[in-house]
Each structure stands twice: as structure tokens, then as C-alpha cells.
Design an enzyme around this catalytic site. Sequence first.
Site, mmCIF file in Angstrom:
data_model
loop_
_atom_site.group_PDB
_atom_site.id
_atom_site.type_symbol
_atom_site.label_atom_id
_atom_site.label_comp_id
_atom_site.label_asym_id
_atom_site.label_seq_id
_atom_site.Cartn_x
_atom_site.Cartn_y
_atom_site.Cartn_z
ATOM 1 N N SER A 31 -5.556 29.739 8.072
ATOM 2 C CA SER A 31 -5.341 30.896 7.193
ATOM 3 C C SER A 31 -4.900 32.109 8.008
ATOM 4 O O SER A 31 -5.097 32.147 9.229
ATOM 5 C CB SER A 31 -6.666 31.225 6.500
ATOM 6 N N TYR A 52 -15.296 33.538 4.831
ATOM 7 C CA TYR A 52 -14.036 32.785 4.871
ATOM 8 C C TYR A 52 -13.347 32.979 6.218
ATOM 9 O O TYR A 52 -12.906 32.011 6.852
ATOM 10 C CB TYR A 52 -13.143 33.289 3.740
HETATM 11 P P1 NAP Z 1 -7.468 25.982 -4.559
HETATM 12 O O1 NAP Z 1 -6.353 26.161 -5.507
HETATM 13 O O2 NAP Z 1 -8.761 26.695 -4.778
HETATM 14 O O3 NAP Z 1 -7.761 24.402 -4.364
HETATM 15 C C1 NAP Z 1 -8.811 24.034 -3.499
HETATM 16 C C2 NAP Z 1 -9.026 22.551 -3.675
HETATM 17 O O4 NAP Z 1 -10.129 22.162 -2.851
HETATM 18 C C3 NAP Z 1 -9.391 22.192 -5.116
HETATM 19 O O5 NAP Z 1 -8.774 20.980 -5.487
HETATM 20 C C4 NAP Z 1 -10.901 22.011 -5.024
HETATM 21 O O6 NAP Z 1 -11.395 21.097 -5.959
HETATM 22 C C5 NAP Z 1 -11.028 21.396 -3.650
HETATM 23 N N1 NAP Z 1 -12.412 21.494 -3.155
HETATM 24 C C6 NAP Z 1 -13.166 22.603 -3.032
HETATM 25 N N2 NAP Z 1 -14.379 22.275 -2.555
HETATM 26 C C7 NAP Z 1 -14.391 20.925 -2.379
HETATM 27 C C8 NAP Z 1 -15.364 19.990 -1.913
HETATM 28 N N3 NAP Z 1 -16.589 20.373 -1.536
HETATM 29 N N4 NAP Z 1 -15.026 18.684 -1.873
HETATM 30 C C9 NAP Z 1 -13.791 18.281 -2.281
HETATM 31 N N5 NAP Z 1 -12.815 19.118 -2.723
HETATM 32 C C10 NAP Z 1 -13.134 20.426 -2.765
HETATM 33 O O7 NAP Z 1 -7.002 26.410 -3.101
HETATM 34 P P2 NAP Z 1 -5.548 26.498 -2.445
HETATM 35 O O8 NAP Z 1 -5.034 27.892 -2.570
HETATM 36 O O9 NAP Z 1 -4.716 25.334 -2.880
HETATM 37 O O10 NAP Z 1 -5.981 26.325 -0.917
HETATM 38 C C11 NAP Z 1 -6.071 25.054 -0.315
HETATM 39 C C12 NAP Z 1 -6.444 25.309 1.130
HETATM 40 O O11 NAP Z 1 -5.527 26.261 1.694
HETATM 41 C C13 NAP Z 1 -7.830 25.919 1.303
HETATM 42 O O12 NAP Z 1 -8.415 25.426 2.486
HETATM 43 C C14 NAP Z 1 -7.526 27.420 1.463
HETATM 44 O O13 NAP Z 1 -8.553 28.077 2.186
HETATM 45 C C15 NAP Z 1 -6.267 27.364 2.230
HETATM 46 N N6 NAP Z 1 -5.413 28.552 2.159
HETATM 47 C C16 NAP Z 1 -4.999 29.031 0.954
HETATM 48 C C17 NAP Z 1 -4.129 30.133 0.947
HETATM 49 C C18 NAP Z 1 -3.606 30.749 -0.329
HETATM 50 O O14 NAP Z 1 -3.049 31.865 -0.232
HETATM 51 N N7 NAP Z 1 -3.735 30.099 -1.464
HETATM 52 C C19 NAP Z 1 -3.688 30.689 2.149
HETATM 53 C C20 NAP Z 1 -4.193 30.167 3.354
HETATM 54 C C21 NAP Z 1 -5.038 29.077 3.338
HETATM 55 P P3 NAP Z 1 -11.963 21.652 -7.376
HETATM 56 O O15 NAP Z 1 -10.777 21.870 -8.218
HETATM 57 O O16 NAP Z 1 -12.838 20.544 -7.861
HETATM 58 O O17 NAP Z 1 -12.751 22.917 -7.095
HETATM 59 C C1 GCO Z 2 -7.767 36.684 0.440
HETATM 60 C C2 GCO Z 2 -6.886 35.489 0.229
HETATM 61 C C3 GCO Z 2 -6.506 34.923 1.566
HETATM 62 C C4 GCO Z 2 -5.682 33.677 1.369
HETATM 63 C C5 GCO Z 2 -5.307 33.075 2.673
HETATM 64 C C6 GCO Z 2 -4.424 33.964 3.477
HETATM 65 O O1 GCO Z 2 -8.678 36.907 -0.363
HETATM 66 O O2 GCO Z 2 -7.497 37.413 1.413
HETATM 67 O O3 GCO Z 2 -7.554 34.522 -0.549
HETATM 68 O O4 GCO Z 2 -7.625 34.645 2.329
HETATM 69 O O5 GCO Z 2 -6.392 32.716 0.669
HETATM 70 O O6 GCO Z 2 -6.400 32.615 3.383
HETATM 71 O O7 GCO Z 2 -3.936 33.202 4.573
#
Ligand code: NAP
Ligand code: GCO
Length: 265
Positions: free
Chosen positions: A145, A158
Site C-alpha cells: 500500500s 493499517y
Molecule cells: P476490498 O474491496 O475491501 O476487498 C477485500 C477482499 O478481502 C474482500 O473480498 C474480502 O472478503 C476479503 N477478506 C477480508 N478479510 C478476509 C479474511 N479474513 N479472509 C478471507 N478474505 C478476506 O479491498 P480492495 O480495495 O480490493 O483491496 C484488496 C487489497 O488491496 C487489500 O489488501 C488492500 O489493503 C489493498 N489495497 C487497496 C487499495 C485501494 O485503494 N483499494 C490500495 C492499496 C492496497 P469479504 O467480501 O468477505 O469481506
Molecule cells: C486510506 C485508503 C488507503 C488505500 C491504500 C492506499 O484510507 O488511506 O484506504 O489506505 O486503501 O492503502 O495505497
Amino acid sequence: MAQNFDLTGKVALVTGATYGIGFAIAKGLAEAGATIVFNDIKQEFVDKGYANYEAAGIKAYGYVCDVTDEDAVAELIAKIENDVGTVDILVNNAGIIKRIPMHEMKASEFRQVIDVDLNAPFIMAKAVLPAMMAKRSGKIINICSMMSEFGRETVSAYASAKGGLKMLTRNIASEYGSYNIQCNGIGPGYIATPQTAPLRERQPDGSKHPFDSFITDSKTPAGRWGDPEDLAGPAVFLASDASNFVNGQILYVDGGIQAYFGKQP
Ligand code: NAP
Ligand code: GCO
């Protein structure tokens, strides 16, 4: 050169890949030839995942598994090895966030985020390493992230987890590189998924959320939120032979955020 990016014959396990970033990465890996395995916490979400993969023309294998539960993960890997084959590519994507000012956050809430975002990638990697060591080949990709590098208000748990995940990535690379196992991270910028939906919600007067404007107008040179699909190509690269000499790196896919001081006044 195209052959180096071909994942035909590879089994890729993407955790939490029913939708969002995980689904987009899994779709990209499938389009490069990999067989996709995904998990979610409840059967209803796995079923939704099946529908999403089917709609994308992908035959995926879905399992119910909470990635924080070490016994359940051991069972998951055994089932996958029986049903599909040994895991060649692990993408530790499953993750949660809690946006709470630190002085108001309960220790139990902090621990929950650390459990899913840091302990679970350890548990998942530990479960797939023996087969990768035996085969002397494997790819582990941890979804890090911006908060692997920066802090901001309300995301202490986080950022602590994602900072730790960066170092876990480097340590796996250090400890298992001699087995021809590469462990790298992808550091997405701000991506439009359910996880960030609260940061993009329209205000009661219909105006943009201030955080939305902050990201698009001040912090991101690309001037937009990332799409989950922006992460598929980098994931294929890190999952393929094209990255066999890349190890312990975090590949930031952020539209330039990391390079940018911020829009001048
Ligand atoms: P999201 O839409 O919240 O999806 C997260 C997924 O993880 C969901 O399918 C959720 O399942 C699953 N999950 C959560 N807890 C779990 C557990 N204990 N066991 C199995 N599955 C679990 O998140 P996203 O935005 O796609 O993010 C995916 C990854 O990228 C995460 O690691 C997040 O921190 C990272 N990330 C996101 C962003 C962003 O801007 N979106 C940026 C940087 C990094 P449920 O639907 O059942 O809850
Ligand atoms: C926040 C956002 C971010 C993104 C991502 C950025 O609240 O700042 O959720 O943390 O999820 O991790 O890289």
C-alpha cells in the site's frame, strides 16, 4: 519475450478475490494462462465470486477460508493440492482497513487489522512454501500500500500492517531466494474499490468528497483514482518468468503519487 509472461500450467491462489483488486489481478493472471483459485470468508461470497468469474469467462476454483485461521488455511492448501495442484503463485490480497483516530481505536480493533493484513499473509506464505521449496520454484506477491511508506490520520493499524508486510516481503525474498522463490509486493495507489468507497462518497450537496478531490487534484499526477485493472499487468509480470531475477521489491502502481510532493498552491 511473450513466452516469459505466459502463465499456462500455473496454479495461482489469490486470496479475497471475489471482487475488487483481487478479482482484477486474478482475471489478469487467468488471461495470461493461469488456473485461478480464490477464497472468501463465506460461501455466499464464494458463490458471488463464481458468478463474477463465470461472467468473465474464467473457470475458477473457489473455497471458503478465513485467511487468519491457520488450521483452515492448512486445510485449504491440502484441498487445492488435491483438487487443482500445488500452488505456483500466491497473491496475498485479502485485507481490511479501519479508519479510526488512534487515540480512539481499541486494541482489539488494531489487532484485527494486523491479523488480516499482516499475520494472514505470513500464514498463507508459510502454507505454500514447502511445495514451492520442493519444486524449487514459486512466486509470492504481497499486496502492500501507499501506507507501506506513508502514514496519515486514522490508519495507524493499517499502516503498521502494510509497513510490516513490506518487510515480510523482503524477508521471504531473503530467506527463500535460494530456492528460486521470488517474493515481491505490489503497492497500489488509491484504487476505486469497495474499500475506498467511503473516501469517494458524494457529499449531501452533491459535491465531491474532499478526500476524493485531495487524491485527484493534489496528490496523484495522473489526476485520477486507479482502476483495479491497472494492477493486472504488474501482477502478471511479478507472477511470471519475466521477473525471475526480481526479488524483495515493492512495485508501486500509484499513478505517480510516490514521486509527487503535491500540487503547488
Ligand atoms: P476490498 O474491496 O475491501 O476487498 C477485500 C477482499 O478481502 C474482500 O473480498 C474480502 O472478503 C476479503 N477478506 C477480508 N478479510 C478476509 C479474511 N479474513 N479472509 C478471507 N478474505 C478476506 O479491498 P480492495 O480495495 O480490493 O483491496 C484488496 C487489497 O488491496 C487489500 O489488501 C488492500 O489493503 C489493498 N489495497 C487497496 C487499495 C485501494 O485503494 N483499494 C490500495 C492499496 C492496497 P469479504 O467480501 O468477505 O469481506
Ligand atoms: C486510506 C485508503 C488507503 C488505500 C491504500 C492506499 O484510507 O488511506 O484506504 O489506505 O486503501 O492503502 O495505497
